[in-house]
Design an enzyme around this catalytic site. Structure first.
Site, PDB file in Angstrom:
ATOM      1  N   HIS A  72      -0.013  42.858 -83.940  1.00  0.00           N
ATOM      2  CA  HIS A  72      -0.270  41.527 -83.065  1.00  0.00           C
ATOM      3  C   HIS A  72       0.668  40.429 -83.128  1.00  0.00           C
ATOM      4  O   HIS A  72       1.488  40.198 -83.979  1.00  0.00           O
ATOM      5  CB  HIS A  72      -1.778  40.982 -83.759  1.00  0.00           C
ATOM      6  CG  HIS A  72      -3.032  41.759 -83.849  1.00  0.00           C
ATOM      7  ND1 HIS A  72      -4.184  41.457 -84.129  1.00  0.00           N
ATOM      8  CD2 HIS A  72      -3.252  43.224 -83.124  1.00  0.00           C
ATOM      9  CE1 HIS A  72      -4.923  42.360 -83.786  1.00  0.00           C
ATOM     10  NE2 HIS A  72      -4.482  43.508 -83.196  1.00  0.00           N
ATOM     11  N   PRO A 286     -10.919  34.038 -97.653  1.00  0.00           N
ATOM     12  CA  PRO A 286     -10.401  35.088 -96.766  1.00  0.00           C
ATOM     13  C   PRO A 286     -10.041  34.473 -95.396  1.00  0.00           C
ATOM     14  O   PRO A 286      -9.055  35.096 -94.771  1.00  0.00           O
ATOM     15  CB  PRO A 286     -11.502  36.031 -96.389  1.00  0.00           C
ATOM     16  CG  PRO A 286     -12.763  35.197 -96.854  1.00  0.00           C
ATOM     17  CD  PRO A 286     -12.378  34.098 -97.982  1.00  0.00           C
ATOM     18  N   TYR A 371       0.608  31.611 -91.290  1.00  0.00           N
ATOM     19  CA  TYR A 371      -0.119  32.882 -91.067  1.00  0.00           C
ATOM     20  C   TYR A 371       0.484  34.140 -91.245  1.00  0.00           C
ATOM     21  O   TYR A 371       0.281  35.222 -91.792  1.00  0.00           O
ATOM     22  CB  TYR A 371      -0.563  32.825 -89.605  1.00  0.00           C
ATOM     23  CG  TYR A 371      -1.936  33.835 -89.526  1.00  0.00           C
ATOM     24  CD1 TYR A 371      -3.034  33.539 -90.037  1.00  0.00           C
ATOM     25  CD2 TYR A 371      -1.756  35.177 -88.681  1.00  0.00           C
ATOM     26  CE1 TYR A 371      -4.278  34.349 -89.992  1.00  0.00           C
ATOM     27  CE2 TYR A 371      -2.655  35.852 -88.663  1.00  0.00           C
ATOM     28  CZ  TYR A 371      -4.095  35.691 -89.160  1.00  0.00           C
ATOM     29  OH  TYR A 371      -5.079  36.380 -88.967  1.00  0.00           O
TER      30      TYR A 371
END
Length: 379
Positions: A72, A286, A371
């Site tokens: 991604h 998470p 991220y």
């Protein structure tokens, strides 16, 4: 028995550490209380940072990952009925993330291990960090494994964490839990959707082109019996709805579970000749997808420290990155989840923050850099 490094736990951290040590000519034995079938079937999600993918490839565990992993280049933040794409690769110099289940990583790493390296059904009952020595029970009999050092990769409930005396524990419980489902339905999205909604957070992820993984924010006191499949799909449709005609595909749910959310750090991550890694030392909520990636960073650093003589700096160096990941996970969690006890002022502040993240290149870059993961130099 004797080995150079005794590794407790055959999860991704312990298995990967054994391979990284082998590449440096260092002997290791992995002790795992469960059997092989349990380890290979233990379901966990898997969003891999670029650095994690690179490490797995380098140790020979990248073939199936490259064939089946889903790369991604961005993700979507969705709120107010609108989606906003965060172009991860564009903002981070080309870095990507890859969807590949933790279960599959474990299978790949076990398949690479030579005969005898992993002892399944070997329950560690005592850790002597000074000798050092590990005592374990196998087939009803006690055995000892002498070694030069011990790597505790056996998770939060394992024996390793309890073997560090006088540790300082930092902990936070969240008023949220995730109801996670694995559904036999093609994903309705090509990239992950993180959704803030007044009814609660939702996440649309994927396992493969045929299997979707989805999550709903629920109360930690909720029970699965209160969430039949029809209610789950209805709630997902409500929270993920947009005004542009996007639709959510539904189908048979094969698995579901409710997982409370917490942050946890124990420090130091070392006691004498015992070194902690992964969930034995830290847990993150998470939302930021950091748990597995932190474990991989831990054992990558530990293997290098063992080989290069840098063990004295292991705990301090790792804790700096751990706290960065803890903060990012906390930030993502509070940014996206709905606090039903908050007043209108707090809710408007949250929406303003979300709007800033998707409208400011600087704010979006901060999210993207955290991220995809930093190239951490340990300083």
């Amino acid at each position: 028995m004797r080995t150079q490094v005794a590794i407790i736990g055959a999860g991704p951290a312990g298995l990967l550490l054994s391979h990284l040590l082998e590449r440096r000519g260092i002997d290791a034995v992995v002790l795992e209380s469960r059997d092989r079938a349990y380890c290979e079937q233990r379901q966990r999600a898997g969003m891999l940072e670029q650095g994690t993918v690179d490490v797995l490839r380098a140790c020979g565990a990248g073939a199936r990952l490259d064939r089946e992993g889903l790369t991604h280049h961005g993700l979507e933040l969705r709120f107010g009925g609108r989606g906003h794409r965060i172009p991860l690769s564009e903002l981070t110099g080309g870095k990507t993330v890859t969807i590949y289940a933790q279960t599959e990583i474990v299978k790949d790493l076990i398949a690479l291990a030579p005969e005898g390296r992993i002892r399944f059904g070997a329950e560690v009952v005592e850790v002597d960090a000074s000798t050092p020595r590990v005592t374990y029970r196998e087939n009803g009999r006690l055995h000892t494994l002498d070694c030069d050092l011990i790597a505790g990769c056996d998770g939060f409930h394992g024996v390793s964490r309890a073997a560090v005396p006088n540790a300082t524990v930092h902990e936070r419980e969240y008023p949220y839990a995730w109801l996670g489902v694995l559904a036999d339905v093609p994903p309705s999205t090509e990239e992950l959707i993180y959704c803030h909604h007044e009814r609660g957070f939702a996440l649309h992820s994927l396992r493969s082109p045929e299997v979707s993984r989805l999550y709903l924010q629920v109360s930690p006191t909720d029970e699965l019996a209160a969430w039949p499949d029809e209610r789950i799909w209805a709630e997902l449709r409500t929270r993920l709805a947009t005004g542009d005609g996007w639709t959510l595909k539904d189908g048979p749910i094969r698995e579901k579970a409710i997982t409370p959310m917490r942050s946890f750090v124990t420090e130091p991550m070392r006691h004498e000749r015992l070194f902690l890694a992964g969930d034995a030392a830290h847990i993150v909520p998470p939302t930021g997808a950091k748990g597995l990636n932190l474990a991989v960073s831990d054992v990558t650093a530990l293997a290098a420290a063992i080989a290069d003589g840098g063990l004295d700096g292991y705990s301090e160096s790792r804790l700096r990155q751990v706290w960065r990941a803890e903060h990012f996970s906390y930030w993502m969690t509070t940014l996206l989840h709905t606090d039903h006890s908050a007043d209108a002022f707090a809710r408007r502040l949250q929406l303003s923050h979300l709007d800033y993240v998707v409208s400011s290149t600087a704010a979006a870059t901060t999210l993207a850099e955290n991220y995809v993961g930093f190239a951490y130099d340990g300083r």
